[in-house]
Design a protein around this motif. Structure first.
Motif, mmCIF file in Angstrom:
data_model
loop_
_atom_site.group_PDB
_atom_site.id
_atom_site.type_symbol
_atom_site.label_atom_id
_atom_site.label_comp_id
_atom_site.label_asym_id
_atom_site.label_seq_id
_atom_site.Cartn_x
_atom_site.Cartn_y
_atom_site.Cartn_z
ATOM 1 N N GLY A 1 0.820 -1.192 0.000
ATOM 2 C CA GLY A 1 0.000 0.000 0.000
ATOM 3 C C GLY A 1 0.866 1.260 0.000
ATOM 4 O O GLY A 1 2.105 1.188 0.057
ATOM 5 N N GLU A 2 0.211 2.418 -0.074
ATOM 6 C CA GLU A 2 0.949 3.677 -0.130
ATOM 7 C C GLU A 2 0.328 4.682 0.829
ATOM 8 O O GLU A 2 -0.897 4.763 0.935
ATOM 9 N N LYS A 3 1.259 5.490 1.476
ATOM 10 C CA LYS A 3 0.835 6.523 2.419
ATOM 11 C C LYS A 3 1.491 7.840 2.012
ATOM 12 O O LYS A 3 2.702 7.904 1.800
ATOM 13 N N GLN A 4 0.680 8.894 1.856
ATOM 14 C CA GLN A 4 1.185 10.224 1.514
ATOM 15 C C GLN A 4 0.868 11.188 2.649
ATOM 16 O O GLN A 4 -0.267 11.200 3.142
ATOM 17 N N ASP A 5 1.890 11.999 3.016
ATOM 18 C CA ASP A 5 1.666 12.982 4.083
ATOM 19 C C ASP A 5 2.772 14.035 4.010
ATOM 20 O O ASP A 5 3.971 13.704 3.934
ATOM 21 N N ASN A 6 2.379 15.297 4.054
ATOM 22 C CA ASN A 6 3.321 16.430 4.044
ATOM 23 C C ASN A 6 4.249 16.374 2.831
ATOM 24 O O ASN A 6 5.464 16.594 2.929
ATOM 25 N N GLY A 7 3.668 15.969 1.678
ATOM 26 C CA GLY A 7 4.453 15.923 0.442
ATOM 27 C C GLY A 7 5.378 14.737 0.353
ATOM 28 O O GLY A 7 6.135 14.622 -0.617
ATOM 29 N N LYS A 8 5.362 13.870 1.317
ATOM 30 C CA LYS A 8 6.221 12.698 1.298
ATOM 31 C C LYS A 8 5.373 11.446 0.982
ATOM 32 O O LYS A 8 4.219 11.342 1.382
ATOM 33 N N ARG A 9 5.993 10.515 0.279
ATOM 34 C CA ARG A 9 5.303 9.264 -0.100
ATOM 35 C C ARG A 9 6.023 8.090 0.561
ATOM 36 O O ARG A 9 7.247 7.966 0.462
ATOM 37 N N TYR A 10 5.261 7.269 1.198
ATOM 38 C CA TYR A 10 5.777 6.081 1.857
ATOM 39 C C TYR A 10 5.074 4.852 1.294
ATOM 40 O O TYR A 10 3.879 4.886 0.978
ATOM 41 N N SER A 11 5.798 3.798 1.196
ATOM 42 C CA SER A 11 5.221 2.500 0.841
ATOM 43 C C SER A 11 5.189 1.631 2.078
ATOM 44 O O SER A 11 6.098 1.718 2.918
ATOM 45 N N TYR A 12 4.135 0.814 2.168
ATOM 46 C CA TYR A 12 4.092 -0.092 3.327
ATOM 47 C C TYR A 12 3.687 -1.482 2.845
ATOM 48 O O TYR A 12 2.921 -1.674 1.900
ATOM 49 N N LEU A 13 4.323 -2.413 3.532
ATOM 50 C CA LEU A 13 4.045 -3.832 3.257
ATOM 51 C C LEU A 13 3.314 -4.423 4.451
ATOM 52 O O LEU A 13 3.725 -4.206 5.591
#
Length: 471
Positions: free
Chosen positions: A131-143
């Motif tokens: 999945g993907e998480k976006q916050d404060n212009g930053k993009r994170y991927s999570y498994l």
């Protein structure tokens, strides 16, 4: 006829099978399309599925000034589903983990993420969703890895053109195979269904051609029909036997009546020729005697013809009753007196009785008198001269009237008792001097039935006969 019936049932069954198969195919195709196109359907996925949980889990990941964490609800969801979580930054480095297995990597290349998603990691014993998480212009991927061994994921890669072609071929193949199977089953079913019908049709043809020796074993779904055909054949066979018996009786009766008419006609012709012949010189007394004989023979022939006419009219309902209220005592008494006034029967012993002096009844007096006269005449001519004959009239219950003509003479044989009211029947005890039309009792029976009455007979040989009219 057999093939026509079989063809009709065959076509109907095949049509039904094809229609059902076509409808089923449409339903399967529609379900498949719905399954792959709907974004929210109960078949493809549910809200608590692993994929749906992963897609919505971004809401449980929280970024703050102190770092990254997940909510208490998120931790509870992961624990209940036996799952672990890794959050990765843009470079694939792990920035947060929850229940991550020791064997898991802490840095992932894009290829590692793809491999982890496509295939189950044997070292981790987990099925991983991304999945993907976006916050404060930053993009994170999570498994999120699910350590449920029963959970599997299959990734399909296909060319839609080939899929359409395969579906068409498969659909036509299924239709063809189903059609052949349906044809075979329908043929067997139709043969089984139409074979009894063909037998029934043949049986009806046999009945139509007057072959009444038809009998079928009653079984299967047509057992009621076979039973009714058997019953019809029995009734037709009995009717045919009865018709032949009546025809034979009629022929014998016509022969007898013809002979009986020829005899007086021969006498009339003979005396007339003698009286006309100039070679004979008859006296006035002789001429009167001959004329009396001719008159008596003529009256006999007239009575026979009148009996034939009256019997035919009564049997064919061609006579209208002239109903009027009459005294039944006077009517029966006059019939007895007329019989005693006949010179041939003046010496007979006829005893007349009645319960009341006046018994009124609405009847056709001429016809009822004829019926009573026929019964009295029958008792007179079939017994010896010294036999007593009792005629009784009585009133019973309400306005009902009973008339009984009883004698203690020869009686009637048992085999003739049921036939004495039949037309054309002559009993064996009819004397040569009293032969008539043979319709006397049949006429009496028809007259009583025309008045909606009943007539019954009881008799024993050498004990006598009793005939009762109930009006």
């Amino acid at each position: 006829m057999k093939w026509r019936l079989t063809g009709r049932y065959l076509a109907s069954v095949v049509l039904i099978v094809i229609l059902v198969t076509f409808i089923n195919a449409l339903m399967i195709i529609g379900l498949f399309i719905y399954q792959n196109s709907a974004t929210n359907n109960p078949i493809r996925e549910q809200d608590n599925s692993a994929e749906a949980l992963t897609r919505s889990f971004e809401q449980q990941i929280v970024l703050s000034a102190s770092g990254m964490d997940i909510t208490a609800q998120g931790k509870d969801v992961l624990e209940r589903n036996l799952a672990w979580l890794q959050v990765l930054d843009d470079n694939g480095n792990q920035v947060y983990g929850f229940h991550v297995p020791p064997e898991a990597k802490t840095k992932y290349t894009p290829m590692d993420i793809v491999q982890t998603y496509k295939y189950m990691e044997k070292e981790l014993m987990s099925t991983v969703f991304v999945g993907e998480k976006q916050d404060n212009g930053k993009r994170y991927s999570y498994l999120i890895g699910f350590q449920n061994l029963d959970l599997e994921r299959t990734i399909l890669t296909y060319d839609t053109r080939k899929v359409r072609w395969l579906l068409q071929i498969g659909f036509l193949t299924v239709i063809g195979v189903d059609g052949i199977i349906a044809l075979c089953i329908a043929y067997l079913f139709s043969k089984r269904l139409t074979r009894p019908l063909a037998v029934l049709v043949d049986g009806i043809k046999q009945l139509a051609h007057k072959n009444y020796q038809v009998h079928y074993v009653t079984k299967d779904i047509f057992k009621d029909v076979f039973h009714n055909v058997n019953r019809l054949a029995e009734e037709l066979r009995a009717s045919d036997l009865e018709r032949k018996r009546l025809d034979l009786m009629k022929e014998e009766w016509i022969a007898n009546i013809s002979h009986d008419i020829k005899t007086p006609l021969a006498s009339i012709q003979g005396y007339a020729e003698m009286m006309r012949d100039k070679d004979y010189d008859f006296t006035a007394d002789e001429m009167r005697d001959y004329a009396e004989i001719i008159e008596r023979k003529s009256l006999y022939v007239k009575d026979v013809i009148e009996d034939l006419n009256l019997s035919t009219r009564l049997r064919n309902k061609g006579i209208t009753l002239n109903l009027m209220t009459v005294n039944m005592v006077s009517l029966v008494r006059s019939a007895v007196i007329d019989m005693l006034n006949d010179a041939r029967y003046g010496n007979r012993n006829i005893h007349f009785q009645y319960s009341d002096e006046v018994i009124l009844k609405k009847v056709d007096d001429i016809l009822i008198r004829r019926a009573v006269t026929n019964l009295i005449y029958n008792a007179v001519v079939h017994n010896a001269e010294d036999v007593f004959i009792h005629v009784n009239v009585e009133k019973i219950g309400g306005d009902a009237v009973r008339i009984v003509v009883e004698d203690h003479g020869k009686g009637i044989p048992e085999e003739e008792l049921e036939r004495i009211f039949d037309r054309y029947f002559r009993g064996t005890h009819t004397g040569e001097l009293h032969k008539g039309s043979g319709l006397g009792l049949a006429i009496a029976n028809d007259i009583v039935q025309a008045h909606n009455g009943e007539i019954q007979v009881k008799s024993e040989l050498q004990s006598g006969t009793s005939i009762e009219i109930l009006l």
